[in-house]
Design a protein around this motif. Structure first.
Motif, PDB file in Angstrom:
ATOM      1  N   TRP A 145       2.938   5.943  -6.108  1.00 46.58           N
ATOM      2  CA  TRP A 145       2.594   6.175  -7.661  1.00 46.58           C
ATOM      3  C   TRP A 145       1.389   6.703  -7.806  1.00 46.58           C
ATOM      4  O   TRP A 145       0.965   7.288  -8.849  1.00 46.58           O
ATOM      5  N   ILE A 146       0.288   6.416  -6.919  1.00 46.89           N
ATOM      6  CA  ILE A 146      -1.042   7.157  -6.887  1.00 46.89           C
ATOM      7  C   ILE A 146      -0.591   8.661  -7.069  1.00 46.89           C
ATOM      8  O   ILE A 146      -1.610   9.494  -7.723  1.00 46.89           O
ATOM      9  N   GLU A 147       0.195   9.165  -6.150  1.00 47.27           N
ATOM     10  CA  GLU A 147       0.554  10.608  -5.926  1.00 47.27           C
ATOM     11  C   GLU A 147       1.136  11.093  -7.360  1.00 47.27           C
ATOM     12  O   GLU A 147       1.094  12.008  -7.905  1.00 47.27           O
ATOM     13  N   THR A 148       1.977  10.118  -7.789  1.00 47.49           N
ATOM     14  CA  THR A 148       3.057  10.522  -8.968  1.00 47.49           C
ATOM     15  C   THR A 148       2.075  10.847 -10.311  1.00 47.49           C
ATOM     16  O   THR A 148       2.204  12.007 -10.840  1.00 47.49           O
ATOM     17  N   VAL A 149       1.191   9.841 -10.440  1.00 46.57           N
ATOM     18  CA  VAL A 149       0.276  10.250 -11.602  1.00 46.57           C
ATOM     19  C   VAL A 149      -1.133  10.528 -11.388  1.00 46.57           C
ATOM     20  O   VAL A 149      -2.174  10.721 -12.045  1.00 46.57           O
ATOM     21  N   ARG A 150      -1.496  10.992  -9.962  1.00 47.13           N
ATOM     22  CA  ARG A 150      -2.622  11.841  -9.687  1.00 47.13           C
ATOM     23  C   ARG A 150      -3.791  10.952  -9.827  1.00 47.13           C
ATOM     24  O   ARG A 150      -4.678  11.223 -10.475  1.00 47.13           O
ATOM     25  N   VAL A 151      -3.941   9.679  -9.437  1.00 47.24           N
ATOM     26  CA  VAL A 151      -5.071   8.821  -9.574  1.00 47.24           C
ATOM     27  C   VAL A 151      -6.056   9.309  -8.459  1.00 47.24           C
ATOM     28  O   VAL A 151      -5.882   9.465  -7.271  1.00 47.24           O
ATOM     29  N   LYS A 152      -7.178   9.604  -8.792  1.00 41.40           N
ATOM     30  CA  LYS A 152      -8.490  10.167  -8.034  1.00 41.40           C
ATOM     31  C   LYS A 152      -9.115   9.146  -7.444  1.00 41.40           C
ATOM     32  O   LYS A 152      -9.683   8.312  -8.272  1.00 41.40           O
ATOM     33  N   CYS A 153      -8.862   8.684  -6.146  1.00 47.10           N
ATOM     34  CA  CYS A 153      -9.250   7.231  -5.304  1.00 47.10           C
ATOM     35  C   CYS A 153      -9.591   7.522  -4.107  1.00 47.10           C
ATOM     36  O   CYS A 153      -9.199   8.680  -3.409  1.00 47.10           O
ATOM     37  N   GLN A 154     -10.323   6.499  -3.463  1.00 44.71           N
ATOM     38  CA  GLN A 154     -10.417   6.460  -2.009  1.00 44.71           C
ATOM     39  C   GLN A 154      -9.306   6.291  -1.331  1.00 44.71           C
ATOM     40  O   GLN A 154      -8.952   6.820  -0.337  1.00 44.71           O
ATOM     41  N   SER A 155      -8.592   5.095  -1.799  1.00 47.31           N
ATOM     42  CA  SER A 155      -7.459   4.611  -1.175  1.00 47.31           C
ATOM     43  C   SER A 155      -6.731   3.722  -2.235  1.00 47.31           C
ATOM     44  O   SER A 155      -7.254   3.374  -2.965  1.00 47.31           O
ATOM     45  N   ALA A 156      -5.569   3.000  -1.737  1.00 49.21           N
ATOM     46  CA  ALA A 156      -5.112   2.050  -2.581  1.00 49.21           C
ATOM     47  C   ALA A 156      -5.562   0.698  -2.534  1.00 49.21           C
ATOM     48  O   ALA A 156      -5.196  -0.201  -3.482  1.00 49.21           O
ATOM     49  N   HIS A 157      -6.572   0.681  -1.812  1.00 48.41           N
ATOM     50  CA  HIS A 157      -7.189  -0.719  -1.481  1.00 48.41           C
ATOM     51  C   HIS A 157      -8.434  -0.642  -2.382  1.00 48.41           C
ATOM     52  O   HIS A 157      -9.218  -1.655  -2.592  1.00 48.41           O
ATOM     53  N   GLN A 158      -8.849   0.542  -3.106  1.00 51.23           N
ATOM     54  CA  GLN A 158     -10.113   0.494  -3.661  1.00 51.23           C
ATOM     55  C   GLN A 158      -9.909  -0.363  -5.041  1.00 51.23           C
ATOM     56  O   GLN A 158      -8.869  -0.450  -5.719  1.00 51.23           O
ATOM     57  N   ASN A 159     -10.753  -1.016  -5.279  1.00 57.38           N
ATOM     58  CA  ASN A 159     -10.741  -1.857  -6.656  1.00 57.38           C
ATOM     59  C   ASN A 159     -10.870  -0.920  -7.941  1.00 57.38           C
ATOM     60  O   ASN A 159     -11.232   0.305  -7.931  1.00 57.38           O
ATOM     61  N   VAL A 160      -9.855  -1.498  -8.975  1.00 57.28           N
ATOM     62  CA  VAL A 160      -9.693  -0.466 -10.168  1.00 57.28           C
ATOM     63  C   VAL A 160     -11.023  -0.403 -10.785  1.00 57.28           C
ATOM     64  O   VAL A 160     -11.136   0.722 -11.610  1.00 57.28           O
ATOM     65  N   GLY A 161     -11.763  -1.307 -10.940  1.00 56.23           N
ATOM     66  CA  GLY A 161     -13.232  -1.353 -11.702  1.00 56.23           C
ATOM     67  C   GLY A 161     -13.993  -0.176 -11.265  1.00 56.23           C
ATOM     68  O   GLY A 161     -14.923   0.129 -11.890  1.00 56.23           O
ATOM     69  N   GLU A 162     -13.918   0.258  -9.959  1.00 58.95           N
ATOM     70  CA  GLU A 162     -14.626   1.216  -9.489  1.00 58.95           C
ATOM     71  C   GLU A 162     -14.288   2.773  -9.784  1.00 58.95           C
ATOM     72  O   GLU A 162     -15.041   3.639  -9.492  1.00 58.95           O
ATOM     73  N   LEU A 163     -13.059   2.752 -10.680  1.00 56.25           N
ATOM     74  CA  LEU A 163     -12.489   4.034 -11.109  1.00 56.25           C
ATOM     75  C   LEU A 163     -12.885   4.481 -12.166  1.00 56.25           C
ATOM     76  O   LEU A 163     -13.586   3.704 -12.952  1.00 56.25           O
ATOM     77  N   SER A 164     -13.103   5.828 -12.630  1.00 56.47           N
ATOM     78  CA  SER A 164     -13.464   6.516 -13.770  1.00 56.47           C
ATOM     79  C   SER A 164     -12.210   5.744 -14.924  1.00 56.47           C
ATOM     80  O   SER A 164     -11.228   5.319 -14.568  1.00 56.47           O
ATOM     81  N   GLU A 186       0.713  -1.151  -0.046  1.00 55.93           N
ATOM     82  CA  GLU A 186      -0.029   0.097   0.103  1.00 55.93           C
ATOM     83  C   GLU A 186       0.719   1.138  -0.115  1.00 55.93           C
ATOM     84  O   GLU A 186       0.485   2.273  -0.689  1.00 55.93           O
ATOM     85  N   ALA A 187       2.031   1.196   0.903  1.00 56.23           N
ATOM     86  CA  ALA A 187       2.690   2.421   1.047  1.00 56.23           C
ATOM     87  C   ALA A 187       3.501   2.615  -0.622  1.00 56.23           C
ATOM     88  O   ALA A 187       3.601   3.848  -0.890  1.00 56.23           O
TER      89      ALA A 187
END
Length: 488
Positions: free
Chosen positions: A372-391, A366-367
């Motif tokens: 990488w979530i910060e680097t590419v600026r993924v808008k999500c609830q957390s790193a545990h969120q399923n990818v299928g729930e993202l835009s 997760e850490a």
């Protein structure tokens, strides 16, 4: 009074505010653009209109009457049709059966085949496709014509409001012009169209008005005529984008990927190039020209018929696992089927290609993903969120993060900004520029010529399976590239 009126529509998903008192109106016979970054609330608002989910508060009116859809079927009966980016065509059924799907004419459980065919023919004729045989299997049609079949379904149902969600993301220029002709016919018939697109040139060409959403709120609504791209982008991202295509002074180094008359079983027929460290090399061409097949052959996903592939000191064919180890990564254009595991978390997807290197605890994973979530600026609830729930755009960012996490030297990107909003595109262009400055080599396939001209150092054109000699971007124009693409 407007045909469609939404007032203070709000929607929450747990602690996440997806829509915050959004209001908009659209007239009968109007093409109204809904624009905003991925995660701005566009899809949530459209799903509420289409009856897929319910709003928490607010009011809606359709044709002067209160509108409270409790299911997609209810919305369809009220005259609302939604055509998604991924088409809902049943390939094994005929064109006619697809057009009347869900609202078939029947008596005593027996379908009225002649009446079904007649309704389908009338709908196709209304869209200027009366010559299309309604008995043909839908799977035999190209993508653009499958889209026409979906729109014909809305005509057969006498839909008064049609929602088009990113309809041009997989279409050629000719197909887009054809779609716009169909949209103009719907407009002339008095149908209202809500048009979602990240391509601002399309909005200027086909839309009458636009509504801009940002972070679940409406931040602008006005006539399209007279508004500039810069104004739209500022409304979408909440800031000025000084440079859409950031490109630093680059000094390419030695060749790291070389192709010598590479040929696949079907395509490409012949592809030769030399990609250098610190360089962004673009590949233009029409859909089906062999661009994607070339990348797949290099990465070992498609068989190679003849020719040579050299990666740094390695020479010869290799499968995907070996290519990863050699420092080559591939971002597939088909992120949902080839790029991601939608039922797994963001962290698991980012780590996927590196699982054979070291076993880590969930907290370590997760850490690492958070970086990488910060680097590419993924808008999500957390790193545990399923990818299928993202835009869609945020899913693409996760696919890019997975490749970057491997620290590969050669990044092959197939349509890296497809389905991504303007603000996210600028972030990805900036990231590509930073990678080139770090000595990475980027091979970028794109159907959007402005981004190739703005991002790349050199551009080659694939036409009917044959790759042209790369030319410096300073010597290229959209017109010259398109001429090469069509074989002139």
């Amino acid at each position: 009074m407007s045909f469609l009126n939404l007032t203070d529509v709000s929607k929450r998903f747990g602690a996440t505010v997806a829509l915050d008192r959004v209001s908009l109106s659209a007239e009968a016979g109007e093409i109204h653009a809904i624009v905003g970054e991925n995660g701005s609330g566009k899809s949530t608002l459209m799903r509420i209109l289409a009856g897929a989910i319910k709003a928490d508060s607010g009011t809606m009116e359709l044709g002067g009457q209160p509108y409270h859809p409790h299911s997609p079927i209810h919305a369809r009966k009220a005259g609302i049709a939604m055509i998604h980016q991924e088409l809902s065509i049943c390939g094994h059924l005929s064109i006619a059966e697809n057009i009347v799907l869900g609202v078939e004419d029947a008596r005593g459980g027996i379908l009225k085949v002649a009446r079904i065919r007649e309704r389908a023919q009338q709908a196709l004729s209304a869209l200027g496709h009366g010559d299309l045989d309604p008995d043909l299997p839908a799977k035999s049609l190209p993508l653009a014509m499958q889209q026409v079949v979906e729109i014909a379904r809305s005509v057969a149902e006498r839909s008064r409001l049609v929602i088009l969600d990113e309809p041009t993301s997989s279409l050629t220029e000719a197909d887009i012009e054809h779609l716009f002709s169909v949209m103009r016919l719907l407009k002339q018939s008095g149908c209202t169209i809500l048009y979602i697109s990240h391509f601002l040139n399309e909005i200027h060409e086909i839309c009458d008005r636009l509504t801009v959403l940002r972070d679940g709120q409406m931040v602008g609504g006005r006539e399209v005529a007279g508004i500039s791209d810069e104004e739209i982008v500022k409304l979408m991202v909440g800031r000025d984008i000084d440079e859409m295509y950031p490109r630093s002074a680059r000094t390419p180094g030695e060749p790291i990927l070389e192709l010598d008359h590479l040929a696949g079983v079907e395509k490409p027929h012949s592809a030769s190039l030399s990609l250098r460290r610190g360089e962004v090399l673009g590949i233009a061409g029409l859909n089906g020209s062999g661009r994607t097949e070339m990348l797949r052959a290099v990465f070992g996903l498609d068989k190679v018929q003849s020719g040579q592939i050299r990666v740094a000191s390695y020479s010869g064919l290799a499968g995907p696992a070996r290519r990863w180890r050699q420092g080559v990564g591939l971002l597939s254009e088909n992120r949902k089927e080839e790029g991601l595991l939608l039922n797994m978390s963001i962290a698991e997807n980012i780590d996927m290609a590196g699982l054979d290197k070291v076993v880590v605890s969930p907290s370590q994973q997760e850490a690492r993903a958070a970086k990488w979530i910060e680097t590419v600026r993924v808008k999500c609830q957390s790193a545990h969120q399923n990818v299928g729930e993202l835009s869609g755009g945020n899913q693409q960012k996760v696919a890019i993060a997975r490749m970057l996490r491997q620290d590969v030297d050669v990044l092959m990107m197939d349509e890296p900004t497809r389905g991504i909003d303007v603000g996210s595109k600028e972030q990805i262009y900036r990231l590509i520029d930073e990678l080139a400055l770090r000595g990475k080599a980027v091979l970028m396939v794109s159907s959007y010529l402005p981004e190739l001209l703005g991002t790349c150092d050199r551009i080659a054109v694939m036409s009917k399976g044959v790759l042209s000699e790369p030319i410096p971007v300073a010597s290229a124009t959209q017109e010259s590239l398109m001429k090469l693409a069509v074989g002139q």
